[in-house]
Design a protein around this motif. Structure first.
Motif, PDB file in Angstrom:
ATOM      1  N   ALA A  13       0.838  -1.197   0.000  1.00 27.33           N
ATOM      2  CA  ALA A  13       0.000   0.000   0.000  1.00 27.33           C
ATOM      3  C   ALA A  13       0.871   1.245   0.000  1.00 27.33           C
ATOM      4  N   ALA A  14       0.271   2.357  -0.427  1.00 27.31           N
ATOM      5  CA  ALA A  14       0.914   3.665  -0.331  1.00 27.31           C
ATOM      6  C   ALA A  14       0.477   4.287   0.992  1.00 27.31           C
ATOM      7  N   VAL A  15       1.395   4.432   1.912  1.00 29.30           N
ATOM      8  CA  VAL A  15       1.092   4.899   3.262  1.00 29.30           C
ATOM      9  C   VAL A  15       1.543   6.348   3.430  1.00 29.30           C
ATOM     10  N   VAL A  16       0.700   7.156   4.046  1.00 27.99           N
ATOM     11  CA  VAL A  16       1.088   8.498   4.480  1.00 27.99           C
ATOM     12  C   VAL A  16       1.381   8.404   5.969  1.00 27.99           C
ATOM     13  N   GLU A  17       2.633   8.649   6.338  1.00 28.34           N
ATOM     14  CA  GLU A  17       3.038   8.429   7.727  1.00 28.34           C
ATOM     15  C   GLU A  17       2.530   9.500   8.681  1.00 28.34           C
ATOM     16  N   ASN A  18       2.495  10.753   8.209  1.00 27.26           N
ATOM     17  CA  ASN A  18       2.009  11.870   9.029  1.00 27.26           C
ATOM     18  C   ASN A  18       1.653  13.029   8.110  1.00 27.26           C
ATOM     19  N   GLY A  19       0.973  14.018   8.651  1.00 26.45           N
ATOM     20  CA  GLY A  19       0.536  15.136   7.835  1.00 26.45           C
ATOM     21  C   GLY A  19       1.687  15.829   7.121  1.00 26.45           C
ATOM     22  N   GLY A  20       1.597  15.939   5.806  1.00 33.56           N
ATOM     23  CA  GLY A  20       2.638  16.574   5.012  1.00 33.56           C
ATOM     24  C   GLY A  20       3.694  15.625   4.481  1.00 33.56           C
ATOM     25  N   ALA A  21       3.651  14.367   4.910  1.00 32.89           N
ATOM     26  CA  ALA A  21       4.631  13.381   4.441  1.00 32.89           C
ATOM     27  C   ALA A  21       4.247  12.884   3.049  1.00 32.89           C
ATOM     28  N   PRO A  22       5.215  12.385   2.279  1.00 32.50           N
ATOM     29  CA  PRO A  22       4.901  11.827   0.963  1.00 32.50           C
ATOM     30  C   PRO A  22       4.212  10.479   1.087  1.00 32.50           C
ATOM     31  N   PHE A  23       3.704   9.983  -0.048  1.00 38.93           N
ATOM     32  CA  PHE A  23       3.212   8.612  -0.112  1.00 38.93           C
ATOM     33  C   PHE A  23       4.416   7.691  -0.244  1.00 38.93           C
ATOM     34  N   THR A  24       4.516   6.685   0.610  1.00 35.60           N
ATOM     35  CA  THR A  24       5.605   5.708   0.519  1.00 35.60           C
ATOM     36  C   THR A  24       5.007   4.307   0.529  1.00 35.60           C
ATOM     37  N   LEU A  25       5.612   3.408  -0.250  1.00 32.86           N
ATOM     38  CA  LEU A  25       5.091   2.048  -0.339  1.00 32.86           C
ATOM     39  C   LEU A  25       5.524   1.228   0.867  1.00 32.86           C
ATOM     40  N   SER A  26       4.579   0.449   1.374  1.00 33.55           N
ATOM     41  CA  SER A  26       4.836  -0.339   2.566  1.00 33.55           C
ATOM     42  C   SER A  26       3.937  -1.564   2.544  1.00 33.55           C
ATOM     43  N   ASP A  27       4.392  -2.665   3.126  1.00 31.89           N
ATOM     44  CA  ASP A  27       3.543  -3.845   3.268  1.00 31.89           C
ATOM     45  C   ASP A  27       2.596  -3.649   4.444  1.00 31.89           C
ATOM     46  N   ILE A  28       1.328  -3.954   4.217  1.00 29.94           N
ATOM     47  CA  ILE A  28       0.326  -3.872   5.279  1.00 29.94           C
ATOM     48  C   ILE A  28      -0.460  -5.171   5.317  1.00 29.94           C
ATOM     49  N   ARG A  29      -1.176  -5.358   6.399  1.00 31.79           N
ATOM     50  CA  ARG A  29      -2.005  -6.545   6.581  1.00 31.79           C
ATOM     51  C   ARG A  29      -3.468  -6.152   6.493  1.00 31.79           C
ATOM     52  N   LEU A  30      -4.220  -6.814   5.602  1.00 32.38           N
ATOM     53  CA  LEU A  30      -5.658  -6.601   5.498  1.00 32.38           C
ATOM     54  C   LEU A  30      -6.382  -7.651   6.328  1.00 32.38           C
ATOM     55  N   ASP A  31      -7.369  -7.217   7.072  1.00 36.14           N
ATOM     56  CA  ASP A  31      -8.199  -8.132   7.848  1.00 36.14           C
ATOM     57  C   ASP A  31      -8.996  -9.035   6.902  1.00 36.14           C
ATOM     58  N   GLU A  32      -9.471 -10.141   7.431  1.00 35.98           N
ATOM     59  CA  GLU A  32     -10.360 -11.023   6.672  1.00 35.98           C
ATOM     60  C   GLU A  32     -11.689 -10.303   6.426  1.00 35.98           C
ATOM     61  N   PRO A  33     -12.316 -10.473   5.234  1.00 37.81           N
ATOM     62  CA  PRO A  33     -13.616  -9.823   5.006  1.00 37.81           C
ATOM     63  C   PRO A  33     -14.653 -10.261   6.030  1.00 37.81           C
ATOM     64  N   ARG A  34     -15.286  -9.283   6.635  1.00 39.60           N
ATOM     65  CA  ARG A  34     -16.366  -9.539   7.582  1.00 39.60           C
ATOM     66  C   ARG A  34     -17.703  -9.372   6.875  1.00 39.60           C
ATOM     67  N   PRO A  35     -18.795  -9.610   7.546  1.00 44.11           N
ATOM     68  CA  PRO A  35     -20.102  -9.375   6.913  1.00 44.11           C
ATOM     69  C   PRO A  35     -20.192  -7.948   6.371  1.00 44.11           C
ATOM     70  N   GLY A  36     -20.636  -7.833   5.116  1.00 40.09           N
ATOM     71  CA  GLY A  36     -20.739  -6.513   4.497  1.00 40.09           C
ATOM     72  C   GLY A  36     -19.455  -6.021   3.882  1.00 40.09           C
ATOM     73  N   GLU A  37     -18.420  -6.889   3.761  1.00 41.30           N
ATOM     74  CA  GLU A  37     -17.132  -6.471   3.199  1.00 41.30           C
ATOM     75  C   GLU A  37     -16.699  -7.390   2.063  1.00 41.30           C
ATOM     76  N   VAL A  38     -15.894  -6.824   1.166  1.00 37.39           N
ATOM     77  CA  VAL A  38     -15.438  -7.535  -0.027  1.00 37.39           C
ATOM     78  C   VAL A  38     -13.949  -7.253  -0.220  1.00 37.39           C
ATOM     79  N   LEU A  39     -13.194  -8.274  -0.579  1.00 41.41           N
ATOM     80  CA  LEU A  39     -11.787  -8.100  -0.918  1.00 41.41           C
ATOM     81  C   LEU A  39     -11.671  -7.867  -2.418  1.00 41.41           C
ATOM     82  N   VAL A  40     -11.022  -6.763  -2.801  1.00 36.05           N
ATOM     83  CA  VAL A  40     -10.898  -6.391  -4.200  1.00 36.05           C
ATOM     84  C   VAL A  40      -9.429  -6.283  -4.578  1.00 36.05           C
ATOM     85  N   LYS A  41      -9.066  -6.913  -5.704  1.00 35.54           N
ATOM     86  CA  LYS A  41      -7.736  -6.708  -6.276  1.00 35.54           C
ATOM     87  C   LYS A  41      -7.809  -5.475  -7.152  1.00 35.54           C
ATOM     88  N   MET A  42      -6.988  -4.474  -6.822  1.00 39.08           N
ATOM     89  CA  MET A  42      -7.095  -3.192  -7.506  1.00 39.08           C
ATOM     90  C   MET A  42      -6.474  -3.255  -8.900  1.00 39.08           C
TER      91      MET A  42
END
Length: 368
Positions: free
Chosen positions: A7-36
């Motif tokens: 994902a492209a993460v913004v670390e704090n206000g005014g910081a650039p977008f930087t790529l970082s690995d993140i963990r997505l939760d499992e889809p819960r009721p009312g949620e969908v996993l989408v490959k962008m």
């Protein structure tokens, strides 16, 4: 369990977008996993990344996504794995405005879309190294290779629709279109003025060109954008850096003023000028968002001849009906959104941000 994605993460206000690995939760009721597949970059993303809005950072933004469903949570019936989808804002679906077909005015819109950073129940959709990361932005946080999306943010679309071209429909395009179609609703012979012709303003110009309005005036300070506005349907242009806007609109309309105005700049002086050139019973639609707490003075007596000033969120659209129609117009060549777009690889997101701030691109779209 969930999955790990980039994902492209913004670390704090005014910081650039930087790529970082993140963990997505499992889809819960009312949620969908989408490959962008694609995601548009919008001024709202830039405003939050700058720290101007109280979204929890570090966080993942992005709210104009297009992709393919990979998995669905319990109870999902609207889409299935393999479906092509557009991502837009989310809403509760149960409040008075949602039930009345106006989900952009959901009673819990701000918390669910813009400032919450988590699910409505307070749990996080994203984490990094075991720590929560701000997510659920517009129910999607689509600046990532995979997104965990609220079902009410999803709209199933034709698989033949090019993701890079239709991704901006989720916010900027539908906002400009809705300002014209849902609020101004031009009648035969009307005059429509668009103040500021960035992505939202040019979308308003294109929408106005599909109505019975006979005069469409585009106002901006950038000559190249004014020329593009003419190409997209404007009948007149006003260079605000060289000509007084009020005088120009008054002259073009023969002193009658504008029947409808779309204000996209968020500049209160520009908006005030708009109120001064409204025809009696005319309407000014406020789309551009200045900093929170900004006030605008009005000449009350000037408003008495039936003039209206109306605020607007996301075009006041019901996405399940509007977005597929816009996709059809794009595919048929009647809404040439591609004229606004510059494509960037996802890893070049911060370059896209810089180019957008510098005015070098109107609508950056990231490709995954």
């Amino acid at each position: 369990m969930g999955i790990t994605t980039q994902a492209a993460v913004v670390e704090n206000g005014g910081a650039p977008f930087t790529l970082s690995d993140i963990r997505l939760d499992e889809p819960r009721p009312g949620e969908v996993l989408v490959k962008m597949a694609a995601a548009g970059l919008c001024h709202t993303d830039l405003g939050v990344a700058s720290g101007a809005l109280p979204f929890p950072l570090p966080g993942v933004l992005g709210h104009e996504g297009a992709g393919v469903v990979k998995a669905v949570g319990p109870g999902i019936t609207r889409v299935s794995p393999g479906d092509h989808v557009l991502l837009s804002f989310t809403s509760c679906g149960d409040c008075r405005n949602c039930l009345d077909g106006h989900p952009a005015y959901c009673a819990t819109w701000l918390q669910r879309n813009l400032i919450g950073g988590r699910r409505p129940d307070g749990t996080s959709t994203l984490s990094r190294d075991g720590e929560p990361v701000g997510g659920h932005f517009f129910g999607q946080s689509s600046f990532a290779r995979h997104a965990l999306v609220s079902e009410r943010s999803l709209v199933k679309v034709d698989a033949e629709a090019a993701p890079a071209t239709v991704a901006p429909l989720g916010c900027g395009v539908q906002t400009g279109v809705g300002a014209v179609w849902n609020v101004l609703a031009p009648r035969v012979g009307d005059t429509v003025v668009v103040l500021g012709v960035g992505a939202v303003g040019l979308s308003a110009v294109m929408a106005a060109a599909l109505t019975p309005a006979t005069t469409i005036i585009a106002v901006d300070r950038v000559a190249e954008r004014l020329q593009l506005a003419r190409d997209l349907g404007a009948t007149h242009t006003v260079h605000a850096g060289e000509t007084d806007t009020a005088e120009a609109v008054t002259d073009i309309t023969g002193g009658q003023g504008a029947d409808g105005i779309v204000e996209t700049t968020g500049n209160v002086r520009v908006a005030r000028t708009g109120t001064e050139v409204l025809a009696p019973r005319g309407t000014l639609v406020l789309v551009g968002a200045p900093p929170f707490g900004t006030d605008m003075a009005l000449d009350v007596n000037g408003m008495l001849p039936g003039r209206h000033v109306v605020g607007l969120t996301l075009g006041d659209n019901e996405t399940q009906t509007v977005l597929p129609a816009l996709v059809r117009l794009v595919r048929d060549g009647r809404l040439p959104v591609h004229r606004l777009i510059t494509q960037y690889a996802f890893e070049d997101i911060d370059q896209a941000r810089q180019d957008m701030i510098a005015g070098m691109t109107i609508k950056p779209v990231l490709l995954f």
